[in-house]
Design a protein around this motif. Structure first.
Motif, short mmCIF file in Angstrom:
data_model
loop_
_atom_site.label_atom_id
_atom_site.label_comp_id
_atom_site.label_asym_id
_atom_site.label_seq_id
_atom_site.Cartn_x
_atom_site.Cartn_y
_atom_site.Cartn_z
N GLN A 39 30.85 29.75 32.19
CA GLN A 39 30.15 29.46 33.38
C GLN A 39 30.24 27.90 33.62
O GLN A 39 30.14 27.33 34.85
CB GLN A 39 28.79 29.97 33.45
CG GLN A 39 28.77 31.44 33.65
CD GLN A 39 27.30 32.04 33.58
OE1 GLN A 39 26.61 31.70 34.39
NE2 GLN A 39 27.08 32.89 32.59
N ASP A 40 30.70 27.11 32.60
CA ASP A 40 30.73 25.66 32.84
C ASP A 40 32.22 25.34 33.34
O ASP A 40 32.48 24.27 33.59
CB ASP A 40 30.70 24.92 31.40
CG ASP A 40 31.60 25.70 30.51
OD1 ASP A 40 31.86 26.60 30.40
OD2 ASP A 40 31.93 24.69 29.43
N VAL A 41 33.15 26.45 33.47
CA VAL A 41 34.32 26.24 33.98
C VAL A 41 34.62 26.67 35.29
O VAL A 41 35.40 26.23 36.02
CB VAL A 41 35.53 26.84 32.82
CG1 VAL A 41 36.73 26.71 33.22
CG2 VAL A 41 35.44 26.33 31.37
N PHE A 42 34.04 28.12 35.53
CA PHE A 42 34.26 28.69 36.56
C PHE A 42 33.01 28.90 37.42
O PHE A 42 31.89 29.19 36.73
CB PHE A 42 34.98 30.13 36.38
CG PHE A 42 36.08 29.98 35.77
CD1 PHE A 42 37.62 29.79 36.40
CD2 PHE A 42 36.44 30.32 34.51
CE1 PHE A 42 38.64 29.57 35.85
CE2 PHE A 42 37.54 30.15 33.54
CZ PHE A 42 38.45 29.96 34.30
N SER A 43 32.87 28.83 38.66
CA SER A 43 31.72 29.08 39.61
C SER A 43 31.82 30.16 40.30
O SER A 43 30.76 30.89 40.73
CB SER A 43 31.48 27.92 40.43
OG SER A 43 32.55 27.73 41.41
N GLN A 44 33.04 30.86 40.21
CA GLN A 44 33.25 32.12 40.82
C GLN A 44 34.28 33.04 40.17
O GLN A 44 35.25 32.58 39.63
CB GLN A 44 33.87 31.89 42.34
CG GLN A 44 33.11 30.92 43.34
CD GLN A 44 33.69 30.57 44.69
OE1 GLN A 44 33.90 31.62 45.53
NE2 GLN A 44 34.14 29.54 45.07
N ALA A 45 33.84 34.35 40.35
CA ALA A 45 34.62 35.18 39.66
C ALA A 45 35.05 36.71 40.45
O ALA A 45 33.96 37.10 41.09
CB ALA A 45 34.19 35.53 38.28
N GLY A 46 36.20 37.22 40.19
CA GLY A 46 36.45 38.33 40.97
C GLY A 46 37.07 39.44 39.90
O GLY A 46 37.66 39.08 39.15
N SER A 47 37.37 40.51 40.40
CA SER A 47 37.88 41.57 39.62
C SER A 47 38.43 42.73 40.72
O SER A 47 37.70 43.15 41.48
CB SER A 47 37.03 42.25 38.63
OG SER A 47 37.54 43.32 38.08
N LEU A 48 39.65 43.00 40.39
CA LEU A 48 40.48 44.11 41.18
C LEU A 48 40.63 45.41 40.14
O LEU A 48 41.43 45.04 39.49
CB LEU A 48 41.57 43.67 42.17
CG LEU A 48 41.40 42.65 43.09
CD1 LEU A 48 42.39 41.70 43.16
CD2 LEU A 48 41.22 43.34 44.39
N SER A 49 39.93 46.52 40.50
CA SER A 49 40.13 47.55 39.40
C SER A 49 40.13 46.99 38.19
O SER A 49 40.99 47.51 37.36
CB SER A 49 41.59 48.02 39.83
OG SER A 49 41.92 48.61 41.26
N GLY A 50 39.14 46.44 37.93
CA GLY A 50 38.89 45.86 36.37
C GLY A 50 38.71 46.96 35.45
O GLY A 50 37.60 47.59 35.52
#
Length: 275
Positions: free
Chosen positions: A155-166
């Protein structure tokens, strides 16, 4: 928040045929001592205005895929890069790395590569807004697992995250997709399968520590594990957007839904800028 609708097109303006720039680059991984290719999509005006810096979205491919797959299957990504003025990066995940550092294969360190080595390489070679507030990650299937896995753990690298059919819980699939080659057999090392499943990493989150969006089709074989993740996030009071819609584990679904992820990221990039 859970959304159960089929069409979202009213939320988007019609694209006007912009033409982004698509590059194939070779990046170096010190941890694995190999060169790894990636596709980088930059907005059309990128080369004309080198004083401007851009947010970056990383797109991870699925099992048996490669770095070219996203841009080949979804050429509209060039339009999205233009419309949202963002850089899109699709790295190679070595067919089936699951984007983790394998305890069974010391030469497979794709968590280290994506979350550190690749991010640093992109920030060094492109005009990026080099901070977590302007960095997002999403992906499909194996890449959907990878995107949430990396973002939850970094979380120190990315502020947003997603997943498609993960594949957000690995444990129901002990004989699939060469997972045992990465983690050892489930019978022998159940703790590895537990520790490396996204659904068991929600304890790393606090409310609003990460902006999350994930989508899954109701006919997808990963649908139930995504429903379980949705329920667990609700129980833990972690804000998120979950899109459950008709569809299977197909490019038709991913092509349709990637635009909602990019729109989501764009809105949050704007919010961060305003703050």
């Amino acid at each position: 928040m859970k959304i159960r609708i089929l069409l979202f097109s009213l939320f988007f303006q019609v694209f006007t045929g912009f033409s982004a720039n698509v590059d194939t680059v070779s990046t170096y991984s010190p941890s694995m001592d190999i060169n790894i290719k990636a596709v980088v999509v930059t907005p059309e005006a990128y080369s004309e205005n080198l004083k401007m810096n851009y947010p970056v979205v990383y797109l991870l491919h699925g099992y048996s895929g490669n770095y070219k797959e996203w841009v080949e299957k979804v050429p509209e990504l060039q339009d999205y890069a233009d419309r949202y003025q963002m850089i899109l990066v699709s790295p190679d995940g070595n067919y089936g790395s699951w984007y983790l550092d394998s305890p069974e294969q010391p030469n497979s360190k794709f968590e280290t590569y994506i979350s550190s080595e690749l991010v640093n390489w992109i920030d060094k070679h492109y005009h990026t807004k080099a901070n977590k507030e302007n960095r997002a990650i999403t992906g499909l299937s194996m890449g959907g697992h990878g995107a949430l896995y990396l973002a939850f753990r970094h979380q120190d690298v990315f502020s947003q995250a997603g997943s498609l059919s993960g594949g957000v819980d690995l444990r129901p699939f002990p004989l699939n997709w060469d997972l045992s080659k990465l983690l050892g057999s489930y019978a022998e090392f159940p703790e590895r399968w537990t520790e490396n499943s996204v659904i068991n990493l929600t304890h790393l989150l606090t409310p609003n520590s990460l902006d999350i969006i994930f989508s899954c089709g109701t006919s997808d074989f990963f649908y139930q594990v995504n429903e379980n993740l949705y329920k667990k996030l609700l129980q833990n009071n972690i804000p998120h957007t979950y899109i459950s819609a008709p569809g299977g584990h197909t490019w038709d679904f991913w092509k349709s839904h990637i635009k909602y992820h990019l729109q989501f990221f764009h809105e949050h990039f704007k919010k961060n800028l305003a703050e």
